[in-house]
Write an enzyme that holds these catalytic residues in place. Structure first.
Site, PDB file in Angstrom:
ATOM      1  N   HIS A  30      34.072  36.969  46.671  1.00 19.58           N
ATOM      2  CA  HIS A  30      33.929  36.646  45.255  1.00 19.58           C
ATOM      3  C   HIS A  30      34.396  37.845  44.447  1.00 19.58           C
ATOM      4  O   HIS A  30      34.013  38.983  44.722  1.00 19.58           O
ATOM      5  CB  HIS A  30      32.478  36.308  44.924  1.00 19.58           C
ATOM      6  CG  HIS A  30      32.310  35.781  43.530  1.00 19.58           C
ATOM      7  ND1 HIS A  30      33.060  34.741  43.032  1.00 19.58           N
ATOM      8  CD2 HIS A  30      31.494  36.168  42.510  1.00 19.58           C
ATOM      9  CE1 HIS A  30      32.711  34.499  41.781  1.00 19.58           C
ATOM     10  NE2 HIS A  30      31.775  35.354  41.435  1.00 19.58           N
ATOM     11  N   HIS A  42      32.958  37.350  35.694  1.00 20.33           N
ATOM     12  CA  HIS A  42      33.609  36.698  36.832  1.00 20.33           C
ATOM     13  C   HIS A  42      33.695  35.202  36.615  1.00 20.33           C
ATOM     14  O   HIS A  42      33.007  34.636  35.757  1.00 20.33           O
ATOM     15  CB  HIS A  42      32.874  37.026  38.144  1.00 20.33           C
ATOM     16  CG  HIS A  42      31.392  36.809  38.104  1.00 20.33           C
ATOM     17  ND1 HIS A  42      30.740  35.918  38.924  1.00 20.33           N
ATOM     18  CD2 HIS A  42      30.410  37.367  37.343  1.00 20.33           C
ATOM     19  CE1 HIS A  42      29.441  35.934  38.681  1.00 20.33           C
ATOM     20  NE2 HIS A  42      29.211  36.807  37.717  1.00 20.33           N
ATOM     21  N   CYS A 152      38.405  32.696  41.544  1.00 23.17           N
ATOM     22  CA  CYS A 152      37.848  33.933  40.988  1.00 23.17           C
ATOM     23  C   CYS A 152      38.800  35.118  41.160  1.00 23.17           C
ATOM     24  O   CYS A 152      38.845  36.015  40.305  1.00 23.17           O
ATOM     25  CB  CYS A 152      36.497  34.237  41.626  1.00 23.17           C
ATOM     26  SG  CYS A 152      36.533  34.407  43.434  1.00 23.17           S
TER      27      CYS A 152
END
Length: 264
Positions: A30, A42, A152
């Site tokens: 991530h 994010h 992401c």
């Protein structure tokens, strides 16, 4: 950071850093942008996800926060996030280890890091501009999440470089997405060697070569199908699906951020 690991200490972070943390035994990472004061902006997939219709959907679900991790009371839990969110560093890491994505690496180092999604040949823009893009997208969104085209890592790379793939029918700029596809592709392309040789080592070398070539060619720093898009213009283009080639010379006139586009 070393050759094999991009792991860093929290104390070394600065505004504009692209950071990431591996999930579910290194299946998926991530990514986000550190904006200072212990905060990370994010792009989350919950509520925004376009499913792939494959086993990858299962893997992505398993790549969430560790079961033992308890979000702090001031942050939106990742499973309830919707699009671009701001979290404290602890909630972003979700019990994982902190790594920093590298920009402007040389080709040898890029290929030495066999796993995609850790570095790029492209240069980063100034930190102030990176933070500006992240905060602007926090308020205005980054479109609909797609594991191959708009995830992401794509978000963080755009914040760092301002570069976006102009052909929405192709792969996005995410290195880990390329790795997911590149491995099976290399295996398929090396299979015909079995018709002319039984040398396992030869087939393995060919597969590795195909994989490395695909990663190198797909890197955002090497692709020809990308362009610099001002963040103020990006959200309108995402909303109206107008990502298309624009003559480079008109970009400065349409971009309030253009005076900051100095690569480092």
């Amino acid at each position: 950071m070393g050759l094999l690991s991009n792991r860093v200490d929290r104390e070394s972070l600065k505004q504009g850093d692209h950071i990431y943390s591996w999930r579910a035994a290194y299946i998926y990472a991530h990514h986000g942008i550190y904006v200072g004061d212990g905060r990370v902006i994010h792009f989350t997939r919950r509520g925004q996800e376009v499913g792939t219709g494959t086993v990858l959907d299962v893997l992505l679900v398993s790549s969430g926060p560790a079961q033992s991790f308890v979000p702090c009371p001031t942050c939106i839990p990742l499973e309830e996030g919707n699009g671009v969110v701001s979290s404290c560093l602890n909630c972003f890491l979700a019990g994982g280890v902190l790594y920093r994505f590298e920009y402007g690496v040389n080709p040898a180092l890029f290929l030495a890091k066999a796993r995609g999604g850790t570095c790029t040949l492209a240069s980063s823009d100034l930190d102030d501009l990176v933070v500006h893009r992240a905060k602007y997208l926090l308020d205005n969104g980054f479109g609909c999440y797609n594991v191959f085209k708009n995830n992401c890592e794509d978000f963080a790379i755009y914040c760092k470089t301002g570069l976006l793939v102009v052909d929405q029918s192709t792969m996005g700029q995410s290195g880990q997405a390329v790795s997911i596809i590149g491995g099976p592709l290399a295996a398929v392309l090396s299979t015909p060697l079995r018709l002319v040789t039984t040398n396992v080592y030869g087939m393995a070398v060919t597969a590795v070569g195909v994989y490395c070539a695909s990663r190198y060619a797909a890197d955002i720093g090497m692709r020809k199908d990308v362009m610099k898009i001002p963040v103020e213009d990006l959200t309108h283009r995402l909303a109206t699906n107008l990502i298309q080639v624009v003559e480079p010379q008109i970009l400065p006139a349409m971009a309030p951020e253009s005076h900051l586009l100095t690569a480092r």
